[in-house]
Write a protein that holds these residues in place. Structure first.
Motif, PDB file in Angstrom:
ATOM      1  N   ASP A 179       0.822  -1.211   0.000  1.00 15.28           N
ATOM      2  CA  ASP A 179       0.000   0.000   0.000  1.00 15.28           C
ATOM      3  C   ASP A 179       0.860   1.266   0.000  1.00 15.28           C
ATOM      4  N   LEU A 180       2.004   1.221   0.685  1.00 15.22           N
ATOM      5  CA  LEU A 180       2.911   2.370   0.660  1.00 15.22           C
ATOM      6  C   LEU A 180       3.430   2.608  -0.752  1.00 15.22           C
ATOM      7  N   ALA A 181       3.799   1.531  -1.444  1.00 20.18           N
ATOM      8  CA  ALA A 181       4.308   1.674  -2.810  1.00 20.18           C
ATOM      9  C   ALA A 181       3.242   2.246  -3.737  1.00 20.18           C
ATOM     10  N   ALA A 182       1.978   1.852  -3.516  1.00 17.28           N
ATOM     11  CA  ALA A 182       0.894   2.364  -4.358  1.00 17.28           C
ATOM     12  C   ALA A 182       0.544   3.803  -4.000  1.00 17.28           C
ATOM     13  N   GLY A 183       0.557   4.127  -2.721  1.00 19.99           N
ATOM     14  CA  GLY A 183       0.168   5.470  -2.287  1.00 19.99           C
ATOM     15  C   GLY A 183       1.239   6.513  -2.478  1.00 19.99           C
ATOM     16  N   PHE A 184       2.506   6.085  -2.508  1.00 18.45           N
ATOM     17  CA  PHE A 184       3.638   7.002  -2.683  1.00 18.45           C
ATOM     18  C   PHE A 184       4.525   6.447  -3.791  1.00 18.45           C
ATOM     19  N   PRO A 185       4.145   6.646  -5.040  1.00 17.05           N
ATOM     20  CA  PRO A 185       4.863   6.020  -6.155  1.00 17.05           C
ATOM     21  C   PRO A 185       6.225   6.625  -6.442  1.00 17.05           C
ATOM     22  N   GLY A 186       6.564   7.740  -5.802  1.00 12.40           N
ATOM     23  CA  GLY A 186       7.863   8.352  -6.033  1.00 12.40           C
ATOM     24  C   GLY A 186       8.984   7.526  -5.450  1.00 12.40           C
ATOM     25  N   ALA A 187      10.223   7.945  -5.733  1.00 12.94           N
ATOM     26  CA  ALA A 187      11.388   7.220  -5.245  1.00 12.94           C
ATOM     27  C   ALA A 187      11.444   7.254  -3.725  1.00 12.94           C
ATOM     28  N   ASP A 236      13.086   1.697  14.879  1.00 11.68           N
ATOM     29  CA  ASP A 236      12.713   0.337  14.528  1.00 11.68           C
ATOM     30  C   ASP A 236      13.589  -0.148  13.373  1.00 11.68           C
ATOM     31  N   PRO A 237      14.387  -1.206  13.565  1.00 10.92           N
ATOM     32  CA  PRO A 237      15.276  -1.645  12.482  1.00 10.92           C
ATOM     33  C   PRO A 237      14.518  -2.133  11.255  1.00 10.92           C
ATOM     34  N   GLY A 238      13.244  -2.481  11.404  1.00 12.24           N
ATOM     35  CA  GLY A 238      12.473  -2.932  10.253  1.00 12.24           C
ATOM     36  C   GLY A 238      11.866  -1.819   9.437  1.00 12.24           C
ATOM     37  N   LEU A 239      12.008  -0.557   9.899  1.00  7.69           N
ATOM     38  CA  LEU A 239      11.365   0.558   9.204  1.00  7.69           C
ATOM     39  C   LEU A 239      11.926   0.752   7.804  1.00  7.69           C
ATOM     40  N   ALA A 240      13.247   0.595   7.648  1.00  5.90           N
ATOM     41  CA  ALA A 240      13.863   0.781   6.332  1.00  5.90           C
ATOM     42  C   ALA A 240      13.289  -0.219   5.325  1.00  5.90           C
ATOM     43  N   GLY A 241      13.060  -1.448   5.766  1.00  9.81           N
ATOM     44  CA  GLY A 241      12.485  -2.440   4.872  1.00  9.81           C
ATOM     45  C   GLY A 241      11.060  -2.115   4.490  1.00  9.81           C
ATOM     46  N   ILE A 242      10.314  -1.544   5.426  1.00 14.11           N
ATOM     47  CA  ILE A 242       8.918  -1.203   5.151  1.00 14.11           C
ATOM     48  C   ILE A 242       8.815  -0.068   4.146  1.00 14.11           C
ATOM     49  N   VAL A 243       9.659   0.966   4.292  1.00 14.74           N
ATOM     50  CA  VAL A 243       9.580   2.097   3.362  1.00 14.74           C
ATOM     51  C   VAL A 243      10.356   1.824   2.080  1.00 14.74           C
ATOM     52  N   GLY A 244      11.193   0.784   2.079  1.00 18.77           N
ATOM     53  CA  GLY A 244      11.838   0.356   0.847  1.00 18.77           C
ATOM     54  C   GLY A 244      13.100   1.087   0.480  1.00 18.77           C
ATOM     55  N   ALA A 245      13.830   1.628   1.474  1.00 18.87           N
ATOM     56  CA  ALA A 245      15.074   2.326   1.151  1.00 18.87           C
ATOM     57  C   ALA A 245      15.840   2.630   2.420  1.00 18.87           C
ATOM     58  N   ASP A 246      17.122   2.903   2.227  1.00 14.09           N
ATOM     59  CA  ASP A 246      17.959   3.383   3.320  1.00 14.09           C
ATOM     60  C   ASP A 246      17.455   4.772   3.716  1.00 14.09           C
ATOM     61  N   LEU A 247      17.090   4.936   4.981  1.00 12.08           N
ATOM     62  CA  LEU A 247      16.477   6.201   5.413  1.00 12.08           C
ATOM     63  C   LEU A 247      17.446   7.376   5.378  1.00 12.08           C
ATOM     64  N   THR A 248      18.737   7.104   5.320  1.00 14.29           N
ATOM     65  CA  THR A 248      19.712   8.196   5.363  1.00 14.29           C
ATOM     66  C   THR A 248      20.212   8.599   3.979  1.00 14.29           C
ATOM     67  N   ALA A 249      19.680   7.999   2.919  1.00 10.61           N
ATOM     68  CA  ALA A 249      20.181   8.311   1.575  1.00 10.61           C
ATOM     69  C   ALA A 249      19.024   8.383   0.594  1.00 10.61           C
ATOM     70  N   ALA A 250      18.389   9.529   0.504  1.00  6.87           N
ATOM     71  CA  ALA A 250      17.231   9.686  -0.385  1.00  6.87           C
ATOM     72  C   ALA A 250      17.673   9.653  -1.842  1.00  6.87           C
ATOM     73  N   ASP A 251      16.939   8.903  -2.676  1.00  9.65           N
ATOM     74  CA  ASP A 251      17.249   8.844  -4.100  1.00  9.65           C
ATOM     75  C   ASP A 251      16.730  10.069  -4.837  1.00  9.65           C
TER      76      ASP A 251
END
Length: 599
Positions: free
Chosen positions: A148-156, A317-332
């Motif tokens: 649902d996150l991928a569908a609701g926020f299609p940006g990088a 939460d160490p699982g947060l990066a996996g949920i949002v689909g990216a390294d939280l410290t390096a925005a694409d």
């Protein structure tokens, strides 16, 4: 007149008001306290609440702002003397004579704080509730959330809106902050959609501190195809005027909702936030949204700013990066600023700051950032750059301001005279004249009168301040639930077949009623900056007071500047601008400190 010693000296100097002195002397008599250092500290604690702080920072006891006053000439007791006296005072420690304990002395990692007991308890309610809610996590379907996150926020990824939405699903409490146009309301709508995907039929409450903010929230969330009503915090909690139990919903009668979303939290006082925390069920999600850099509540507390700056209570939460689909410290996405180490740590408290402005950019955004960061040189460079989005005028240069006032009034009047509601309401959003003060040469009263005279001179028509006329801009100054108009609402008087009618925008429609039914309303050609919070205008003109004004602060300038979508005009001196940028609202509070022990 009955005060003696230090209380009299500080009262005569204008540091203390009569009420501060009366409370200190009365508590001294009730508690058997005669030490002048303690009584002065009590009076300064009362003064602090009156001026918006929750407590007194004893290390900064002498930092009082009174115009034309030599603060160092006052008979201040030493820091050690005050603290030592407070540690043995019956007003702090209690006494055998009774349960009276009106003061709380708290040691923190940054020095001691002195509270009035009521505000200490309210702050502790917020602190303990947040800690309890952070100790556990709500259940959720991780696989569904990722899709649902991928569908609701299609940006990088990691788009900060996506991170905020993920936190709102995976935590009981989350905080979303950011300036105007950074997508806070869009994020709210996506959060609600995600939670409905997790649990169909989830009960959602939308609330805001004022009726105007609630109406705007309902309209903007409704634009995202979500059928939800918004209400004021008072209505959410079931305000009962005159009752000994002020709200129907409290710790003994919790709110029935599974999700509570509160917008414009910068305007929520400590007292109201404590009442809200008590009333939200422990197993309900709480999402707090607002701009932490804006002006704070008119009552005591700067809770949103405190929550954003609060010491981190838990690791990310160490699982947060996996949920949002990216390294939280390096925005694409290059338009999204990389999260700083401090911002990443803040995720442990459920705090996300949205940074990418979508409503305005360029010079206005740069000016807002310069003011927010306290960079007076950068602010002046931008103001004098000649950029078409910004103009800076000395106090006597009013020609362009007069043109904007007359032009916007003419547009509103032309539409109102022919019954064009859409055109009249749109005209109200074209230009707004903002002031820091209510009274005086830089106040709303003076500039509202000037603006009315400019309009009268341009039209040759007298504008009756005691009557009703088409095109008259209105400001509601008190909530009226019977007529469904609320404090802060702006509207306009329209011509109609029956004479005149007042209209106010409301979530895609309008409220229509005869102006005589409005219990608390005034004509508004100028408005205080505080009143403008939560609103946006195409062009904004800001009249700055003299640099000595205590109201002239960084937060005030930032709030005024960020009301403009296309152009901001600042009328004042360079000294006023620099004073405002460099003077920050510093409301003493313990929420952003670590307590060494509870009293």
């Amino acid at each position: 007149m009955a005060a003696r010693g230090a209380l009299a000296a500080f009262n005569d100097a204008g540091v203390l008001d009569a009420a501060d002195v009366h409370v200190a002397r009365r508590l001294g008599r009730l508690g058997g306290e005669t030490d002048e250092a303690v009584l002065l500290a009590v009076a300064l604690a009362v003064r602090a609440v009156r001026l918006g702080s929750v407590c007194v920072d004893l290390l900064r006891l002498r930092e009082v702002n009174v115009e034309d006053l030599d603060v160092d000439a006052l008979p201040w007791p030493s820091f050690d003397e005050v603290v030592a006296a407070l540690r043995v005072s019956p007003l702090v420690m209690g006494s055998a004579a009774g349960a009276l304990r009106p003061l709380r002395l708290v040691d923190t990692d940054e020095g001691p704080l002195l509270y009035l007991d009521r505000y200490y308890r309210q702050e502790q309610t917020i602190r303990s509730t947040l800690d309890d809610r952070a100790a556990t996590a709500p259940p959720y379907d991780a696989g569904r959330l990722v899709s649902d996150l991928a569908a609701g926020f299609p940006g990088a990824a990691p788009d900060r809106q996506r991170v905020a939405a993920a936190l709102a699903v995976t935590r009981w409490t989350s905080v979303v902050t950011g300036g105007p146009g950074t997508g806070k309301t869009f994020t709210i709508a996506r959060i609600i959609a995600l939670l409905r995907g997790q649990e169909p039929g989830v009960r959602v409450a939308l609330a805001a501190p004022t009726g105007k903010a609630a109406a705007r929230l309902e309209e903007e969330v409704g634009a995202q195809d979500l059928d939800l009503r918004a209400m004021t915090l008072h209505r959410l909690l079931g305000w009962r005027p005159g009752s000994s139990t002020r709200f129907r919903h409290d710790a003994g009668n919790r709110l029935p909702y599974d999700v509570v979303v509160v917008d414009e939290c910068s305007m929520v006082s400590l007292t109201m936030m404590a009442r809200l925390m008590e009333a939200v069920r422990p197993d309900a999600r709480l999402v707090l949204v607002g701009d932490a850099d804006q002006l704070t509540s008119i009552d005591a507390g700067a809770v949103l700013a405190d929550l954003v700056a609060r010491p981190v209570a838990a690791p990310v939460d160490p699982g947060l990066a996996g949920i949002v689909g990216a390294d939280l410290t390096a925005a694409d996405d290059p338009a999204e600023a990389r999260l700083s180490p401090r911002e990443v740590a803040g995720l442990g408290n459920g705090v996300v700051r949205l940074s990418r402005g979508r409503r305005f950019g360029g010079a206005i955004a740069a000016l807002a950032v310069a003011v927010r960061n306290g960079d007076a040189d950068a602010a002046m460079t931008l103001l004098t750059s000649g950029d078409p989005a910004i103009s800076f005028h000395p106090p006597g240069d009013l020609a362009t301001l007069q043109d904007d006032v007359v032009r916007s009034a003419a547009e509103v009047t032309a539409a109102a005279s022919v019954g064009d509601v859409t055109g009249a309401l749109a005209g109200l959003e074209e230009h707004r004249l903002l002031c820091a003060h209510r009274e005086g040469p830089y106040g709303v009263s003076e500039w509202d009168h000037r603006a009315r005279e400019w309009v009268q001179a341009a039209t040759g028509r007298r504008l009756d301040p005691w009557g009703w006329y088409p095109g008259q801009p209105l400001l509601v100054t008190a909530n009226d639930y019977d007529t469904k108009v609320y404090n802060g609402d702006t509207g306009v008087v329209m011509a109609s077949d029956d004479g005149v009618v007042a209209v106010f925008p409301r979530a895609g429609s309008v409220v229509r009623l005869h102006p005589s039914r409005l219990a608390s309303v005034q004509t508004v050609y100028a408005m205080t900056i505080h009143r403008s919070q939560g609103s946006q205008y195409r062009r904004v003109s800001v009249v700055l007071p003299a640099e000595a004004s205590a109201l002239l602060t960084r937060e005030l300038l930032y709030t005024a500047i960020t009301r403009a979508r296309e152009h901001v005009r600042v009328i004042g001196t360079e000294e006023s601008v620099r004073a405002g940028v460099q003077r920050q609202v510093l409301r003493a509070s313990g929420l952003r400190r670590r307590f060494l022990m509870s009293p």
